[in-house]
Design a protein around this motif. Structure first.
Motif, PDB file in Angstrom:
ATOM      1  N   ALA A  26      -5.388 -11.307   4.920  1.00 16.34           N
ATOM      2  CA  ALA A  26      -5.707  -9.885   4.956  1.00 16.34           C
ATOM      3  C   ALA A  26      -6.131  -9.484   6.347  1.00 16.34           C
ATOM      4  O   ALA A  26      -6.937 -10.155   6.978  1.00 16.34           O
ATOM      5  N   GLU A 187       1.058  -3.445   6.600  1.00 11.93           N
ATOM      6  CA  GLU A 187       0.645  -3.218   5.214  1.00 11.93           C
ATOM      7  C   GLU A 187       0.921  -4.435   4.330  1.00 11.93           C
ATOM      8  O   GLU A 187       0.088  -4.805   3.509  1.00 11.93           O
ATOM      9  N   THR A 188       2.096  -5.044   4.473  1.00 15.92           N
ATOM     10  CA  THR A 188       2.430  -6.191   3.630  1.00 15.92           C
ATOM     11  C   THR A 188       2.061  -7.520   4.268  1.00 15.92           C
ATOM     12  O   THR A 188       2.147  -8.563   3.621  1.00 15.92           O
ATOM     13  N   THR A 216       7.517  -4.022  -0.630  1.00 14.13           N
ATOM     14  CA  THR A 216       6.146  -4.407  -0.941  1.00 14.13           C
ATOM     15  C   THR A 216       6.096  -5.900  -1.267  1.00 14.13           C
ATOM     16  O   THR A 216       7.133  -6.555  -1.391  1.00 14.13           O
ATOM     17  N   LEU A 232       0.909  -4.823  -2.223  1.00 16.15           N
ATOM     18  CA  LEU A 232       0.599  -4.406  -0.866  1.00 16.15           C
ATOM     19  C   LEU A 232       1.826  -3.696  -0.318  1.00 16.15           C
ATOM     20  O   LEU A 232       2.944  -4.195  -0.468  1.00 16.15           O
ATOM     21  N   ASP A 241      -1.550   1.546  -4.506  1.00 14.00           N
ATOM     22  CA  ASP A 241      -1.164   0.192  -4.860  1.00 14.00           C
ATOM     23  C   ASP A 241      -1.525  -0.060  -6.319  1.00 14.00           C
ATOM     24  O   ASP A 241      -2.414   0.580  -6.889  1.00 14.00           O
ATOM     25  N   ASP A 319      -8.028  -6.729  -0.686  1.00 13.45           N
ATOM     26  CA  ASP A 319      -7.111  -5.713  -1.204  1.00 13.45           C
ATOM     27  C   ASP A 319      -6.643  -4.798  -0.076  1.00 13.45           C
ATOM     28  O   ASP A 319      -7.330  -4.638   0.938  1.00 13.45           O
ATOM     29  N   PRO A 320      -5.497  -4.159  -0.238  1.00 15.72           N
ATOM     30  CA  PRO A 320      -5.070  -3.162   0.740  1.00 15.72           C
ATOM     31  C   PRO A 320      -6.047  -1.994   0.784  1.00 15.72           C
ATOM     32  O   PRO A 320      -6.665  -1.652  -0.228  1.00 15.72           O
TER      33      PRO A 320
END
Length: 477
Positions: A26, A187-188, A216, A232, A241, A319-320
């Protein structure tokens, strides 16, 4: 300027393939992501999401191009040239953008040649083996020394999400090709060669409709006793999400399909007609490549409709930084949420008929059962140490029927304390009306008749009694 990325172990499950061996990491949130989190933290977790469109804007996301060696051509000059060929869209800004003020597609380019190794380091070799797409070993090794990166921040109004995203994807890969760079999706949290980016991120579109399983990723990991999965990359489309909690590893494939198809429906413009409820019609999805393989996998008794409850998700570390929509299953009947979940998966995707075999235990069967029971202490020890992502253990145990006999059924282990095993019932009882498939039950280790251990690579051990039962059935015919 983006802050350093930090490792965070997760398992990625891809659409339909659902690989269970990967790890993820992350990124430490950028200032924009922190602002998004503050906004996303306002809805009360567990409260029904509002009716209407789940899409909000303006949309903001970040791509980057890493360079293991100084590029022969100035990446910013190449970017300007490519933008000119695209008709000036998105508009190149001369100062860092303010996403909330974006009224047209814009991009800000940060050509970082000084602090990449300190504040924007590429992922490690280990992580690239799992989250690098198309990279050779030489490219992965070179990336460890990459000290230059063109960091691209994009923003645009939500109503232009699809067209502007496709432009951003094409622009970024063109610059990467022209300058011999490798692409990063913030993001991913994935790295791509230009060819891999083209195949996955661009060629998978059908007109102006993206295949969201190619835009994603899904991260899945054991949370307490069961599994939690989260997408994500939805923020790139101005969408929340998707989260689903408390399912078992043996349900990973249908659960991955469910999450991907809900994400696909939102990307295709789905709206919630009622607060907290959405009827996901699998056959109504527009993107054929996203829809058809899943439809082909349905059992004949599948309804192909999932009646979802949708609530605001609770954010967890890793988490995103985005709004979260959590899928729940309380629109289906069952004695607990686990049974309701199984009822939904069975209704939507169908299930094989759960047959009952009636027979008398012979010496061969009892000997095999005794040998299986002798392996249970080792299995309990392995379970206590922690199974690998995607690995699970089933035990076959007796449940008292209405006439005082036993119905032997499989239970997927969730907890194992001494002689007590708690887990999810994997069969639909034929003669135990108080139980339902998916329900959380307790059984005694001492009474376990057999076991089956499924490894992440698909190998299985145990379940020897089933082979004997099949032989006994064959002898009766």
């Amino acid at each position: 300027m983006p802050l350093p990325k930090t490792p965070f172990p997760r398992t990625a499950i891809a659409a339909f393939a659902l690989s269970m061996s990967a790890l993820s990491f992350a990124a430490t949130p950028t200032a924009q992501q922190q602002a998004t989190t503050q906004s996303a933290s306002q809805p009360k977790p567990g409260a029904p999401v509002p009716a209407g469109s789940p899409q909000v804007g303006p949309v903001h996301f970040q791509f980057a191009i890493y360079y293991a060696k100084p590029p022969a051509t100035d990446p910013v000059a190449v970017l300007r040239s490519r933008l000119g060929k695209l008709g000036g869209s998105p508009k190149l800004l001369s100062a860092p953008l303010t996403p909330a003020s974006a009224t047209e597609p814009v991009v800000f380019a940060n050509w970082n040649t000084t602090t990449v190794l300190q504040s924007y380091r590429a992922p490690s070799m280990e992580l690239l083996q799992r989250f690098g797409h198309g990279l050779s070993r030489a490219q992965a090794e070179g990336l460890q020394k990459a000290d230059r990166a063109l960091i691209l921040d994009f923003a645009h109004p939500a109503q232009q999400a699809s067209a502007a995203m496709l432009n951003a994807l094409q622009l970024t890969v063109q610059v990467a090709r022209d300058t011999n760079g490798l692409l990063w999706d913030e993001e991913t949290r994935e790295v791509f060669t230009p060819d891999a980016w083209q195949k996955r991120r661009i060629d998978s579109w059908a007109g102006n409709v993206p295949d969201m399983s190619q835009q994603t990723v899904i991260h899945a990991y054991r949370s307490d006793t069961l599994v939690r999965a989260i997408t994500l990359g939805m923020a790139k489309f101005g969408l929340p999400d998707v989260v689903v909690s408390d399912f078992s590893w043996s349900s990973n494939r249908p659960m991955g399909n469910l999450v991907n198809m809900f994400a696909q429906a939102m990307a295709e413009g789905a709206t919630l007609q009622r607060p907290g409820q959405y009827d996901l019609n699998l056959r109504a999805l527009k993107h054929a490549a996203a829809r058809d393989p899943m439809l082909a996998s349905l059992k004949p008794n599948a309804a192909a409709v999932a009646k979802l409850s949708v609530v605001n998700g609770k954010w967890e570390d890793g988490d995103p930084r985005n709004r979260l929509y959590e899928i729940r299953f309380d629109r289906y009947t069952g004695p607990d949420r686990y049974a309701q979940q199984t009822a939904m998966l069975t209704a939507a995707f169908g299930a094989d008929e759960d047959t009952v075999t009636r027979l008398k235990h012979n010496d061969e069967l009892l000997t095999a059962s005794k040998a299986a029971n002798a392996q249970l202490p080792k299995l309990r020890e392995a379970f206590a140490k922690g199974l690998q992502p995607g690995e699970f253990i089933l035990v076959k145990a007796p449940f008292t029927t209405r006439d005082g006999g036993n119905e032997w059924m499989w239970v997927e282990v969730a907890r194992w304390n001494g002689d007590t095993i708690e887990g999810l019932l994997k069969n639909e009882p034929a003669e135990v009306p108080s139980l339902h498939a998916g329900q959380m039950v307790k059984v005694s280790q001492a009474k376990v008749f057999d076991y089956m251990r499924r490894h992440p690579d698909g190998r299985e051990e145990g379940n020897e009694t089933t082979k004997i039962i099949m032989k006994m059935q064959g002898a009766k015919k």
